[in-house]
Design an enzyme around this catalytic site. Sequence first.
Site, PDB file in Angstrom:
ATOM      1  N   ASP A 236       0.889  -1.158   0.000  1.00 49.46           N
ATOM      2  CA  ASP A 236       0.000   0.000   0.000  1.00 49.46           C
ATOM      3  C   ASP A 236       0.935   1.219   0.000  1.00 49.46           C
ATOM      4  O   ASP A 236       2.109   1.108   0.350  1.00 49.46           O
ATOM      5  CB  ASP A 236      -0.862  -0.049   1.266  1.00 49.46           C
TER       6      ASP A 236
ATOM      7  N   ASP B  84      -0.119   5.076   0.842  1.00 49.10           N
ATOM      8  CA  ASP B  84      -0.387   6.016   1.945  1.00 49.10           C
ATOM      9  C   ASP B  84      -0.376   5.281   3.277  1.00 49.10           C
ATOM     10  O   ASP B  84      -1.233   4.435   3.527  1.00 49.10           O
ATOM     11  CB  ASP B  84      -1.768   6.664   1.763  1.00 49.10           C
TER      12      ASP B  84
ATOM     13  N   ARG C 289     -11.554   8.789  -3.418  1.00 44.72           N
ATOM     14  CA  ARG C 289     -11.854  10.180  -3.063  1.00 44.72           C
ATOM     15  C   ARG C 289     -13.367  10.416  -2.896  1.00 44.72           C
ATOM     16  O   ARG C 289     -13.812  10.935  -1.871  1.00 44.72           O
ATOM     17  CB  ARG C 289     -11.292  11.077  -4.166  1.00 44.72           C
TER      18      ARG C 289
END
Length: 216
Positions: A9, A11, A49
């Site tokens: 991953d 972030d 998002r």
Amino acid sequence: MKTKAIIFDLDGVLTDSAKYHYLAWKTLSEELGLTFNKEINERLKGVSRMDSFQIILEVNHAEDRFSVQEKEKLIEKKNRIYVDYIKTMTPDDILPGILPFIGHAKKAGLKLAVASVSKNAGALLSALGIADQFDYIADAAKIKKSKPDPEIFLDCAQGLRVEPENCVGIEDAQAGIEAIKAAGMQAIGIHVTITSQEPDIHLQSTEELDFEQMIR
Ligand code: B16
Ligand code: MG
């Protein structure tokens, strides 16, 4: 099962950009008079998002406050704030333990991939100076389902031409651990706020990553 690939991953694992996502959502939420805190933020990790904004609206019972077009504009605004933050990032922002771990994995002949649902992943990896370390970087624009769906991890396995059972995934989010396990892979968790499924190995920080001990 022998490990042939490691899927990271971004972030919260390769770098701490998660804090900038938090700050950008906090700024937008304050402007809109919406409640936003660390607890809500935990639910946004690994989530796209727009899905993240929907969660913030849901928590605030404000699902119907904005039209689709307004929501698009607002998440663009959040992204501009986030992009301004990550412009300041350099190789010094790679989390401790990551570079030696990558070095050991490459030396052992393992394939490496990045499974980030962030559309800024390419720019961020370039800013960190490690884009060329990976054999495959998932294209977030092509991923239809956010974590905890296994889609992005399966896409990485396919991109690397390695069977999921021969992959290890590394994640900092509960949704990511669920995605890795649903993909049929081994999961290493980094400081995960566990609310359901546990990773196979749980570490408090990337500094504790130990290739010899953890990868078989
Ligand atoms: P962007 P990961 C995820 O990245 C973040 O955890 C999540 O908080 C963010 O909303 C998502 O990327 C989308 O990012 O707005 O940059 O496209 O954890 O999968 O690396
Ligand atoms: Mg993450």
